[in-house]
Motif scaffolding. Structure first.
Motif, PDB file in Angstrom:
ATOM      1  N   SER A 201       0.733  -0.939  -0.031  1.00 14.79           N
ATOM      2  CA  SER A 201       0.022   0.040  -0.187  1.00 14.79           C
ATOM      3  C   SER A 201       0.985   1.351   0.180  1.00 14.79           C
ATOM      4  O   SER A 201       0.737   2.345  -0.693  1.00 14.79           O
ATOM      5  CB  SER A 201      -0.698   0.186   1.217  1.00 14.79           C
ATOM      6  N   LEU A 202       1.786   1.261   0.753  1.00 13.96           N
ATOM      7  CA  LEU A 202       2.965   2.396   0.773  1.00 13.96           C
ATOM      8  C   LEU A 202       3.547   2.691  -0.449  1.00 13.96           C
ATOM      9  O   LEU A 202       3.477   3.985  -0.808  1.00 13.96           O
ATOM     10  CB  LEU A 202       3.786   2.095   2.197  1.00 13.96           C
ATOM     11  N   PHE A 203       3.951   1.564  -1.054  1.00  7.59           N
ATOM     12  CA  PHE A 203       4.576   1.767  -2.282  1.00  7.59           C
ATOM     13  C   PHE A 203       3.640   2.228  -3.506  1.00  7.59           C
ATOM     14  O   PHE A 203       3.937   3.462  -4.228  1.00  7.59           O
ATOM     15  CB  PHE A 203       5.114   0.494  -2.730  1.00  7.59           C
ATOM     16  N   THR A 204       2.477   1.867  -3.234  1.00  9.44           N
ATOM     17  CA  THR A 204       1.201   2.096  -4.236  1.00  9.44           C
ATOM     18  C   THR A 204       0.960   3.703  -4.040  1.00  9.44           C
ATOM     19  O   THR A 204       1.043   4.600  -4.965  1.00  9.44           O
ATOM     20  CB  THR A 204      -0.075   1.350  -4.158  1.00  9.44           C
ATOM     21  N   MET A 205       1.005   4.151  -2.729  1.00  6.99           N
ATOM     22  CA  MET A 205       0.479   5.380  -2.468  1.00  6.99           C
ATOM     23  C   MET A 205       1.663   6.482  -3.164  1.00  6.99           C
ATOM     24  O   MET A 205       1.322   7.420  -3.738  1.00  6.99           O
ATOM     25  CB  MET A 205       0.531   5.471  -1.036  1.00  6.99           C
ATOM     26  N   VAL A 206       2.894   6.159  -2.687  1.00  2.20           N
ATOM     27  CA  VAL A 206       3.954   6.659  -3.004  1.00  2.20           C
ATOM     28  C   VAL A 206       4.157   6.916  -4.577  1.00  2.20           C
ATOM     29  O   VAL A 206       4.041   8.143  -5.116  1.00  2.20           O
ATOM     30  CB  VAL A 206       5.328   6.302  -2.598  1.00  2.20           C
ATOM     31  N   GLY A 207       3.636   5.958  -5.333  1.00  6.72           N
ATOM     32  CA  GLY A 207       3.459   5.941  -6.690  1.00  6.72           C
ATOM     33  C   GLY A 207       2.660   6.983  -7.112  1.00  6.72           C
ATOM     34  O   GLY A 207       2.759   7.652  -8.160  1.00  6.72           O
ATOM     35  N   LEU A 268       7.126  16.567   0.870  1.00  4.52           N
ATOM     36  CA  LEU A 268       6.909  16.201   2.178  1.00  4.52           C
ATOM     37  C   LEU A 268       6.122  14.920   2.582  1.00  4.52           C
ATOM     38  O   LEU A 268       6.395  14.135   3.551  1.00  4.52           O
ATOM     39  CB  LEU A 268       6.042  17.490   2.823  1.00  4.52           C
ATOM     40  N   PRO A 269       5.104  14.504   1.967  1.00  2.00           N
ATOM     41  CA  PRO A 269       4.453  13.219   2.420  1.00  2.00           C
ATOM     42  C   PRO A 269       5.224  12.104   2.074  1.00  2.00           C
ATOM     43  O   PRO A 269       5.131  11.261   3.057  1.00  2.00           O
ATOM     44  CB  PRO A 269       3.302  13.153   1.221  1.00  2.00           C
ATOM     45  N   ILE A 270       6.133  12.101   1.129  1.00  2.00           N
ATOM     46  CA  ILE A 270       7.073  10.998   1.085  1.00  2.00           C
ATOM     47  C   ILE A 270       8.086  10.906   2.221  1.00  2.00           C
ATOM     48  O   ILE A 270       8.366  10.011   2.953  1.00  2.00           O
ATOM     49  CB  ILE A 270       7.733  11.190  -0.411  1.00  2.00           C
ATOM     50  N   LEU A 271       8.651  11.947   2.546  1.00  2.00           N
ATOM     51  CA  LEU A 271       9.339  12.016   3.768  1.00  2.00           C
ATOM     52  C   LEU A 271       8.631  11.681   4.922  1.00  2.00           C
ATOM     53  O   LEU A 271       9.171  11.033   6.027  1.00  2.00           O
ATOM     54  CB  LEU A 271      10.013  13.432   4.112  1.00  2.00           C
ATOM     55  N   ALA A 272       7.504  11.934   5.155  1.00  2.00           N
ATOM     56  CA  ALA A 272       6.486  11.662   6.166  1.00  2.00           C
ATOM     57  C   ALA A 272       6.451  10.201   6.488  1.00  2.00           C
ATOM     58  O   ALA A 272       6.382   9.518   7.458  1.00  2.00           O
ATOM     59  CB  ALA A 272       5.175  12.205   6.232  1.00  2.00           C
ATOM     60  N   VAL A 273       6.065   9.314   5.327  1.00  2.00           N
ATOM     61  CA  VAL A 273       5.852   8.078   5.317  1.00  2.00           C
ATOM     62  C   VAL A 273       7.219   7.251   5.080  1.00  2.00           C
ATOM     63  O   VAL A 273       7.323   6.100   5.224  1.00  2.00           O
ATOM     64  CB  VAL A 273       4.938   7.181   4.092  1.00  2.00           C
ATOM     65  N   TYR A 274       8.229   8.060   4.932  1.00  2.00           N
ATOM     66  CA  TYR A 274       9.443   7.233   4.421  1.00  2.00           C
ATOM     67  C   TYR A 274      10.137   6.394   5.681  1.00  2.00           C
ATOM     68  O   TYR A 274      10.353   5.004   5.458  1.00  2.00           O
ATOM     69  CB  TYR A 274      10.647   8.328   4.227  1.00  2.00           C
ATOM     70  N   PRO A 275       9.859   6.544   6.791  1.00  2.00           N
ATOM     71  CA  PRO A 275      10.423   5.765   8.136  1.00  2.00           C
ATOM     72  C   PRO A 275       9.651   4.653   8.153  1.00  2.00           C
ATOM     73  O   PRO A 275      10.299   3.600   8.258  1.00  2.00           O
ATOM     74  CB  PRO A 275       9.841   6.637   9.482  1.00  2.00           C
TER      75      PRO A 275
END
Lengths: 292, 314
Positions: A201-207, A268-275
């Protein structure tokens, strides 16, 4: 031991310095952009900023958010990421479950596998795809950002491999209890697959957050664009003819620190979910690796 | 080991169990696949007949049914037109270099990172080098345009070192270098993950034995580590051949400008521009050429990976 060897120790510290240098090099450009976005206009224009803001202020951020187009684009992007990820995961999980069955149990499995494999390695190309979307009537529709990407074969494979690695005893027990496939998927597989589902899901979201080309290709009116597409025309193309903005806007868009602020907001959103991403992705990648 | 035995033994009994159970009604499995199949049919298979535009002089107002057939003329045009031949060359040069460096640098990086024994430090380094992978080329394109402009931070650094400023994005050869290096910068960390996983899977007994035989670290690396990495390297390499004619549209499109079209234009950017100019047939033809070559390379790559390293994706 080899690491007590003096020449190895020399290598070790040089190596360490090199690796630290390289990793800093990987994040410096982002830090630079952040510093520029927080700097005053004149310092940014003269390109005096390196890694620390000069004349610290938030003006470029307030200016960015005053712009209606930008706000719209952010909402579109958020909406797109949520819808696309939810629907995509539902389609992916359902298909992956069926494909994870053995060919003994699901005899036409191989047929489905080839069906999906083929679209992974052969693409009709830009023009046929565009004409189809036009024929289906999705041009200028929000759903053009969602529907064509719903089937992601690679994610399907990752999910399928995860299901296949689960212990067979779970299946056995459920079948003995008389559970149907639906029941097995929802009550047995789903609860224990949450880490894998979260990863994909996270990968899809970033995509979804990052994709910009479909918006540019299929949507003519700029108010509908997701953030990435808007950013592409503002920051990269610097083509203001399409966007229909006023001269004051133009002045703002050509402002270096405002541009930096817009880039940083998109990051920003990518940095937020990155951890979160980082905790999961090693597992996810290994799934597709060499099998003994 | 033990777990495998258990799974293997129950696996055998399960087939016996299953043939007795009335579990042959598989309609539920078909139903679960239905949404994915429908989407794939509509958005992936339905456009395929459109490929015949490559054999037509396609006019949007006439449609595929009404446009005149011209046989192989578009393909002839593609291989004789100076522009397209140059574009194919550009694509090959850029992507071959990307594939070579994109394999060598991550392997080297994984080897060097594997030497770090401080786990906290190792993890911090990983956190930093994986980050650019998750940024889109729109964001990175914007950042690079700023960093690499004539008055950008990189050129200012060069000036203080008494080196003449470089037109990174305005000179054809420099453009290629910039594209290859920036792609490497974005992806080397993330590409190293597979190799790091493979490194952690090497049997430590091998190193102990080498240690007893008096082998140094370099000898251990050459004789144990590299051979153990070879299968996964073959897989990564063969699978990356599939992108031979891609060269990354997202990146090039966001960095290219009219000054460097001659040396920086690739197939995908060319197709998109032809499409925008209304040359539907030429765009389809060049796109089809790319898809076909990609199809052959990817299938070949999977076959080799399967034969060589027993790699299976489905």
């Amino acid at each position: 031991m080899y690491y007590k060897d003096p020449s190895y120790r020399v290598f070790y510290y040089i190596n360490l310095a090199l690796l630290i240098g390289i990793s800093i090099l990987c994040i410096l450009p982002m830090i630079h952009i952040f510093a520029v976005s927080l700097s005053g206009k004149s310092a940014a224009e003269a390109n005096l900023v390196t890694f620390f803001p000069i004349d610290f202020n938030f003006e470029s951020y307030t200016k960015t958010f005053e712009n209606d187009n930008f706000g719209n684009a952010i909402i579109t992007s958020i909406w797109r990421a949520i819808t696309g990820t939810t629907l995509g995961m539902i389609v992916t999980i359902m298909a992956a479950f069926s494909l994870s069955r053995s060919s003994a149990e699901f005899r036409v499995r191989a047929l489905y596998v080839w069906f999906f494999l083929f679209i992974m390695i052969f693409d009709a190309g830009l023009v046929p795809n565009y004409l189809l979307v036009q024929k289906v009537g999705l041009v200028n529709s929000f759903w053009v950002l969602i529907l064509p990407g719903l089937v992601n074969v690679w994610n399907m494979i990752l999910m399928m491999n995860f299901f296949r690695a689960l212990p067979k005893e779970l299946d056995e027990a459920a079948i003995v209890d008389g559970a149907t496939s639906f029941r097995i998927l929802f009550s047995v597989y789903l609860p224990i697959s949450l880490p894998a589902i979260a990863t994909i899901s996270l990968f899809t979201m970033v995509g979804h957050w990052n994709s910009w080309f479909d918006g540019m290709l299929y949507m003519r009116s700029q108010e509908q664009w997701p953030l990435a597409t808007l950013l592409q025309t503002i920051v990269v193309v610097q083509d203001f003819s399409k966007t229909g903005i006023t001269p004051e806007d133009l002045e703002m868009m050509s402002n270096r620190s405002v541009k930096a602020a817009q880039i940083f907001i998109a990051m920003l959103p990518i940095l937020a979910v990155y951890p979160l991403l980082q905790r999961f992705f090693v597992k996810g990648i290994v799934l597709g690796a060499v099998k003994e | 080991m033990k777990n495998n035995d258990i799974i293997a033994s129950t696996g055998r009994s399960s087939t016996a169990l299953r043939s007795k159970m009335p579990f042959r009604k598989t309609w539920r499995l078909h139903l679960l696949l239905l949404p994915a199949v429908l989407i794939a049919l509509v958005f992936k298979y339905a456009p395929m007949p459109g490929i015949i535009m490559a054999f037509q002089d396609f006019k949007p107002w006439l449609g595929i049914g009404g446009s005149p057939w011209i046989g192989w003329d578009n393909f002839e045009l593609m291989f004789t037109l100076n522009g397209t031949v140059q574009v194919i060359w550009n694509t090959l040069i850029i992507s071959v270099l990307k594939i070579i460096f994109g394999l060598a640098v991550p392997v080297l990086f994984a080897l060097l990172l594997n030497e770090v024994r401080n786990m906290g430090l190792k993890r911090s380094i990983q956190t930093m080098v994986y980050l650019p992978h998750f940024m889109s080329w729109v964001i990175l394109g914007g950042i690079l345009l700023d960093l690499l402009s004539l008055d950008g931070i990189v050129n200012r650094l060069l000036t203080t070192l008494n080196i003449k400023p470089v037109m990174f994005l305005g000179d054809g050869d420099w453009f290629r270098v910039t594209v290859i290096v920036s792609d490497l910068w974005k992806e080397f960390g993330f590409s190293a993950i597979v190799f790091l996983a493979a490194l952690s899977g090497i049997n430590p007994d091998l190193y102990e034995a080498a240690e007893i035989d008096g082998a140094g670290r370099l000898q251990q690396t050459i004789n144990i580590t590299l051979p153990s990495l070879l299968p996964i390297m073959v897989v990564v390499f063969t699978l990356s051949l599939g992108s031979m004619l891609s060269a990354n549209f997202d990146q090039i499109y966001n960095l290219i400008n009219p000054l460097v079209l001659g040396k920086g234009d690739i197939i995908d950017t060319f197709v998109f521009r032809s499409f925008q100019d209304g040359q539907y047939s030429l765009a389809t033809t060049v796109g089809l050429f790319k898809s076909l070559v990609g199809f052959i390379l990817i299938s070949g790559g999977y076959y080799v990976a399967y034969k060589w390293a027993n790699y299976r994706i489905f």
